[in-house]
Design a protein around this motif. Structure first.
Motif, PDB file in Angstrom:
ATOM      1  N   LEU A  83       0.826  -1.208   0.000  1.00 23.57           N
ATOM      2  CA  LEU A  83       0.000   0.000   0.000  1.00 23.57           C
ATOM      3  C   LEU A  83       0.860   1.257   0.000  1.00 23.57           C
ATOM      4  O   LEU A  83       0.483   2.273  -0.585  1.00 23.57           O
ATOM      5  N   PHE A  84       2.022   1.200   0.648  1.00 23.85           N
ATOM      6  CA  PHE A  84       2.898   2.368   0.671  1.00 23.85           C
ATOM      7  C   PHE A  84       3.337   2.756  -0.735  1.00 23.85           C
ATOM      8  O   PHE A  84       3.531   3.943  -1.033  1.00 23.85           O
ATOM      9  N   ASN A  85       3.504   1.778  -1.607  1.00 18.94           N
ATOM     10  CA  ASN A  85       3.876   2.077  -2.982  1.00 18.94           C
ATOM     11  C   ASN A  85       2.776   2.847  -3.695  1.00 18.94           C
ATOM     12  O   ASN A  85       3.046   3.761  -4.481  1.00 18.94           O
ATOM     13  N   ALA A  86       1.543   2.492  -3.408  1.00 18.49           N
ATOM     14  CA  ALA A  86       0.415   3.226  -3.984  1.00 18.49           C
ATOM     15  C   ALA A  86       0.318   4.628  -3.393  1.00 18.49           C
ATOM     16  O   ALA A  86      -0.015   5.589  -4.093  1.00 18.49           O
ATOM     17  N   PHE A  87       0.615   4.738  -2.103  1.00 12.09           N
ATOM     18  CA  PHE A  87       0.582   6.060  -1.464  1.00 12.09           C
ATOM     19  C   PHE A  87       1.574   7.003  -2.132  1.00 12.09           C
ATOM     20  O   PHE A  87       1.294   8.198  -2.305  1.00 12.09           O
ATOM     21  N   ASP A  88       2.749   6.480  -2.487  1.00  7.45           N
ATOM     22  CA  ASP A  88       3.763   7.314  -3.139  1.00  7.45           C
ATOM     23  C   ASP A  88       3.235   7.883  -4.453  1.00  7.45           C
ATOM     24  O   ASP A  88       3.506   9.040  -4.788  1.00  7.45           O
ATOM     25  N   TYR A  89       2.492   7.073  -5.185  1.00  8.64           N
ATOM     26  CA  TYR A  89       1.908   7.578  -6.431  1.00  8.64           C
ATOM     27  C   TYR A  89       0.914   8.698  -6.128  1.00  8.64           C
ATOM     28  O   TYR A  89       0.898   9.730  -6.808  1.00  8.64           O
ATOM     29  N   GLY A  90       0.073   8.514  -5.113  1.00 10.70           N
ATOM     30  CA  GLY A  90      -0.938   9.511  -4.786  1.00 10.70           C
ATOM     31  C   GLY A  90      -0.344  10.857  -4.443  1.00 10.70           C
ATOM     32  O   GLY A  90      -0.813  11.900  -4.920  1.00 10.70           O
ATOM     33  N   HIS A  91       0.699  10.875  -3.621  1.00 14.68           N
ATOM     34  CA  HIS A  91       1.356  12.131  -3.282  1.00 14.68           C
ATOM     35  C   HIS A  91       1.985  12.767  -4.522  1.00 14.68           C
ATOM     36  O   HIS A  91       1.912  13.986  -4.716  1.00 14.68           O
ATOM     37  N   SER A  92       2.611  11.939  -5.338  1.00 16.84           N
ATOM     38  CA  SER A  92       3.336  12.458  -6.502  1.00 16.84           C
ATOM     39  C   SER A  92       2.396  13.067  -7.536  1.00 16.84           C
ATOM     40  O   SER A  92       2.640  14.167  -8.040  1.00 16.84           O
ATOM     41  N   ILE A  93       1.335  12.360  -7.869  1.00 17.66           N
ATOM     42  CA  ILE A  93       0.412  12.880  -8.886  1.00 17.66           C
ATOM     43  C   ILE A  93      -0.302  14.114  -8.369  1.00 17.66           C
ATOM     44  O   ILE A  93      -0.657  15.010  -9.150  1.00 17.66           O
ATOM     45  N   LEU A  94      -0.509  14.210  -7.071  1.00 19.30           N
ATOM     46  CA  LEU A  94      -1.130  15.393  -6.487  1.00 19.30           C
ATOM     47  C   LEU A  94      -0.262  16.623  -6.713  1.00 19.30           C
ATOM     48  O   LEU A  94      -0.727  17.636  -7.247  1.00 19.30           O
ATOM     49  N   TYR A  95       0.989  16.553  -6.296  1.00 20.30           N
ATOM     50  CA  TYR A  95       1.872  17.715  -6.430  1.00 20.30           C
ATOM     51  C   TYR A  95       2.092  18.085  -7.887  1.00 20.30           C
ATOM     52  O   TYR A  95       2.105  19.267  -8.245  1.00 20.30           O
ATOM     53  N   GLU A  96       2.271  17.073  -8.712  1.00 19.60           N
ATOM     54  CA  GLU A  96       2.531  17.358 -10.125  1.00 19.60           C
ATOM     55  C   GLU A  96       1.329  18.022 -10.783  1.00 19.60           C
ATOM     56  O   GLU A  96       1.475  18.977 -11.555  1.00 19.60           O
ATOM     57  N   THR A  97       0.139  17.542 -10.475  1.00 25.04           N
ATOM     58  CA  THR A  97      -1.070  18.116 -11.073  1.00 25.04           C
ATOM     59  C   THR A  97      -1.308  19.540 -10.580  1.00 25.04           C
ATOM     60  O   THR A  97      -1.631  20.433 -11.372  1.00 25.04           O
ATOM     61  N   LEU A  98      -1.156  19.766  -9.291  1.00 25.93           N
ATOM     62  CA  LEU A  98      -1.375  21.108  -8.751  1.00 25.93           C
ATOM     63  C   LEU A  98      -0.391  22.115  -9.331  1.00 25.93           C
ATOM     64  O   LEU A  98      -0.753  23.271  -9.591  1.00 25.93           O
ATOM     65  N   TYR A  99       0.840  21.687  -9.558  1.00 24.24           N
ATOM     66  CA  TYR A  99       1.837  22.623 -10.079  1.00 24.24           C
ATOM     67  C   TYR A  99       1.709  22.838 -11.586  1.00 24.24           C
ATOM     68  O   TYR A  99       1.796  23.963 -12.074  1.00 24.24           O
ATOM     69  N   ARG A 100       1.465  21.772 -12.311  1.00 29.39           N
ATOM     70  CA  ARG A 100       1.383  21.883 -13.767  1.00 29.39           C
ATOM     71  C   ARG A 100       0.074  22.502 -14.232  1.00 29.39           C
ATOM     72  O   ARG A 100       0.021  23.124 -15.295  1.00 29.39           O
ATOM     73  N   GLU A 101      -0.989  22.328 -13.465  1.00 30.36           N
ATOM     74  CA  GLU A 101      -2.298  22.840 -13.869  1.00 30.36           C
ATOM     75  C   GLU A 101      -2.862  23.737 -12.767  1.00 30.36           C
ATOM     76  O   GLU A 101      -3.828  23.385 -12.093  1.00 30.36           O
ATOM     77  N   PRO A 102      -2.257  24.900 -12.537  1.00 30.30           N
ATOM     78  CA  PRO A 102      -2.692  25.762 -11.432  1.00 30.30           C
ATOM     79  C   PRO A 102      -4.134  26.222 -11.546  1.00 30.30           C
ATOM     80  O   PRO A 102      -4.787  26.495 -10.534  1.00 30.30           O
ATOM     81  N   ASN A 103      -4.657  26.305 -12.743  1.00 30.61           N
ATOM     82  CA  ASN A 103      -6.044  26.720 -12.942  1.00 30.61           C
ATOM     83  C   ASN A 103      -6.885  25.592 -13.523  1.00 30.61           C
ATOM     84  O   ASN A 103      -7.908  25.827 -14.170  1.00 30.61           O
ATOM     85  N   GLY A 104      -6.414  24.374 -13.284  1.00 32.11           N
ATOM     86  CA  GLY A 104      -7.089  23.228 -13.869  1.00 32.11           C
ATOM     87  C   GLY A 104      -8.418  22.906 -13.220  1.00 32.11           C
ATOM     88  O   GLY A 104      -8.760  23.417 -12.144  1.00 32.11           O
TER      89      GLY A 104
END
Length: 431
Positions: free
Chosen positions: A60-81
């Motif tokens: 499950l920790f491996n899945a958690f790592d994906y969740g944190h990563s996609i969150l930060y990447e999406t928020l930064y790349r799509e600030p008005n998404g």
């Protein structure tokens, strides 16, 4: 032939990457310059014991790592998404597929959060280093070859090694909630992405909650059953999400009280780690923080979570804050829980001050094993007390008071009666 070609191309790729870095415009390179570096984890025979003995939880920790990563990447790349990208698309993928069948090997987060990793490599390195501490503590308690009496000394050694990286180590001094909820960008992520925020807090509930059955149990069978039960409880949270996901950031002292009493410094480090996760999400999500200011604000927050002077609380205040926020608002206890979820006292999106204000101090919920297993703390070798800077918290009441006569008398609360004066609540004091 392909292997030979790969061997020949290796140096060329390094040269190409190096040339590309040298070709970066000076102003851009200077703005993103970082001297952080990776460090190998402390060698020990217990390493990877948790992965071997508790594979379902470890995956499950491996899945958690994906969740944190996609969150930060999406928020930064799509600030008005569109928030639906995270609240629906990614949320559904993670809860319906990824967590159902988690990756068998750790996820390379930098391959997912490509732009974010370039924006704040220092913060990423802090998270990575703290996650190494997480795993090493799991390993020591998951390794049945290590006698209980020897675990404290190993934990102390791992903690000392962690703290040796002063550029990466989170402070072991508790931080008040002004740092997390009192900044001009605070709550941007919580308000804009309530479902995904609950999911992240669900991750953190399990990460700290797993320590409780490992430390509070007295036999291998109890530890195995307790870990499986905590994992099942986490999965149960997802069945009617986000209804049963935490509404407040889970605090280690509330979710894992036995662990926190035995290793208060580590518990505080994990709370600071999880709070900074929320702060960075707020910075990235907030339109009040210009894109050109994101990195600077992240580095300011990172420095505050590393120092031991700003926004500081005593351990007693930290413990009281966890109690007053209410474990029912954090997802409930990780051991000794009932089939039904506890009833939260605040709506989703409430602040920690509002949660403390709403709590009935005479009916706080606490996991039963915290009061039933004092021998775990009492039998410790004493190595975990090397960092003591404040009195240890007194034993707390159980969630189900089946024997009222045996409960310790509740301590008088220092909170004044002024309902709106949050500065007098533990955790809400300015530095």
């Amino acid at each position: 032939m392909s292997r030979s070609l790969c061997r020949r191309r290796g140096p060329l790729l390094v040269v190409a990457v190096g040339s590309a870095l040298l070709a970066t415009p000076p102003r851009t390179a200077a703005a993103q310059w970082s001297t952080t570096y990776e460090q190998f984890y402390l060698p020990d025979r217990t390493n990877w014991a948790f992965r071997s003995n508790y594979p379902a939880a470890d995956r499950l920790f491996n899945a958690f790592d994906y969740g944190h990563s996609i969150l930060y990447e999406t928020l930064y790349r799509e600030p008005n998404g569109n928030p639906a990208r995270l609240e629906e698309r990614e949320y559904d993928f993670i809860t319906r597929k990824l967590l159902v069948d988690p990756p068998r090997i750790p996820v390379e987060e930098a391959a997912i959060e490509v732009e974010y990793a370039k924006l704040a490599p220092e913060a990423k390195a802090m998270f990575d280093w703290a996650h190494v501490l997480h795993r090493r503590v799991y390993d020591i308690w998951a390794d049945e070859r290590v006698p209980i009496a020897d675990k404290d000394a190993r934990i102390a050694r791992v903690l000392t090694y962690y703290k040796s990286r002063r550029d990466l180590a989170f402070s072991s001094v508790p931080k008040n909630m002004e740092l997390m909820e009192g900044q001009y960008y605070s709550r941007a992520f919580r308000d804009g992405y309530p479902k995904f925020n609950g999911l992240i807090w669900g991750y953190h509930w399990l990460q700290v909650g797993l320590y409780e059955p490992l430390v509070a149990s007295t036999t291998l069978e109890q530890r195995q059953t307790g870990v499986l039960a905590a994992v099942a409880r986490f999965r149960q949270m997802l069945e009617n999400s986000p209804e049963h996901l935490p509404r407040m950031m889970p605090m280690t002292a509330a979710i894992a009280p036995t662990f926190s009493a035995r290793y208060p410094e580590i518990a505080i480090i994990f709370d600071n780690l999880h709070a900074m996760h929320d702060v960075i999400s707020d910075i990235l999500a907030s339109p009040k923080v210009p894109r050109s200011r994101k990195r600077a604000e992240i580095l300011i927050a990172a420095a505050r979570y590393r120092d031991s002077t700003s926004f500081a609380l005593t351990r007693q205040q930290w413990t009281e804050m966890a109690e007053m926020m209410g474990v029912a608002n954090m997802g409930g206890p990780a051991v000794g829980f009932l089939p039904e979820f506890p009833t939260p006292t605040v709506p989703r999106g409430a602040t920690m001050a509002e949660a403390m204000k709403a709590m009935d101090h005479g009916a706080m919920n606490h996991p039963t094993p915290a009061a039933e297993a004092p021998s775990d703390s009492a039998s410790a070798s004493g190595a975990h007390q090397h960092d003591a800077t404040a009195p240890m918290p007194a034993p707390r009441a159980t969630e189900k008071a089946t024997k009222p006569a045996s409960r310790p008398a509740p301590k008088p609360t220092p909170k004044p009666k002024k309902a709106e004066d949050h500065t007098h609540m533990p955790g809400m004091r300015m530095p």
